[in-house]
Write a protein that holds these residues in place. Structure first.
Motif, mmCIF file in Angstrom:
data_model
loop_
_atom_site.group_PDB
_atom_site.id
_atom_site.type_symbol
_atom_site.label_atom_id
_atom_site.label_comp_id
_atom_site.label_asym_id
_atom_site.label_seq_id
_atom_site.Cartn_x
_atom_site.Cartn_y
_atom_site.Cartn_z
ATOM 1 N N PRO A 29 43.956 41.985 39.399
ATOM 2 C CA PRO A 29 43.156 40.772 39.152
ATOM 3 C C PRO A 29 43.216 40.298 37.699
ATOM 4 C CG PRO A 29 41.947 42.265 40.559
ATOM 5 C CD PRO A 29 43.162 43.013 40.081
ATOM 6 N N GLU A 33 44.650 36.720 36.372
ATOM 7 C CA GLU A 33 43.832 35.834 35.535
ATOM 8 C C GLU A 33 44.492 35.537 34.198
ATOM 9 O OE1 GLU A 33 39.234 36.370 36.781
ATOM 10 O OE2 GLU A 33 40.107 38.049 35.678
ATOM 11 N N GLU A 57 45.275 34.885 46.380
ATOM 12 C CA GLU A 57 44.555 35.584 45.315
ATOM 13 C C GLU A 57 44.663 34.828 43.989
ATOM 14 O OE1 GLU A 57 45.022 40.185 46.862
ATOM 15 O OE2 GLU A 57 46.621 39.295 45.686
ATOM 16 N N LEU A 61 41.474 33.012 41.889
ATOM 17 C CA LEU A 61 41.172 33.338 40.498
ATOM 18 C C LEU A 61 41.457 32.190 39.532
ATOM 19 C CD1 LEU A 61 42.470 37.004 40.488
ATOM 20 C CD2 LEU A 61 40.090 36.234 40.419
#
Length: 132
Positions: A29, A33, A57, A61
């Motif tokens: 993650p 990002e 995903e 984000l």
């Protein structure tokens, strides 16, 4: 591979790309990002039915995504971010434009309701109930 290193050097991208080795623990993650752009090239024109999870995903984000128009990807990506399958020049142009327009991120938490594990569970339950 050596040819990729040469391409990175020729394109004056040294220091702008990181190639991460396999087999190490990654905070995915955070990597998503931190990325300025996610370029997905993984499907053929007859790929999967659903958009790939990595695209979803990234969008959740707020990381911009460009890809080929295949495998249900156009369900989640708008026209200005999709290239004809195999058109490397068009995909590179879309990537350049997305990176040039980088600014505020636009996270898409709404995609969790369509593609999250609870939504998948409900779909499977519907299928199983239909078989009974």
């Amino acid at each position: 591979p050596r040819r990729i290193s040469k391409l990175v050097k020729r394109s004056n991208l040294i220091g702008n790309l990181r190639f991460l080795p396999r087999g190490i623990h990654l905070d995915v993650p955070s990597l998503i990002e931190d990325a300025g752009l996610y370029v997905f090239t993984g499907l053929s024109p007859i790929g999967s039915i659903d958009p790939p999870l990595t695209i979803i995903e990234s969008l959740i984000l707020g990381t911009p995504v460009v890809s080929y128009r295949s495998g249900g990807i156009d369900e989640v990506l708008p026209d200005g971010t999709l290239a004809r399958y195999g058109d490397y020049s068009q995909l590179a142009g879309l990537a350049f434009r997305a990176l040039s327009n980088s600014g505020a991120r636009h996270p898409r938490p709404d995609l969790l309701s369509r593609f999250g594990s609870h939504a998948a569970m409900r779909k499977f339950e519907e299928i199983y109930e239909g078989l009974a």
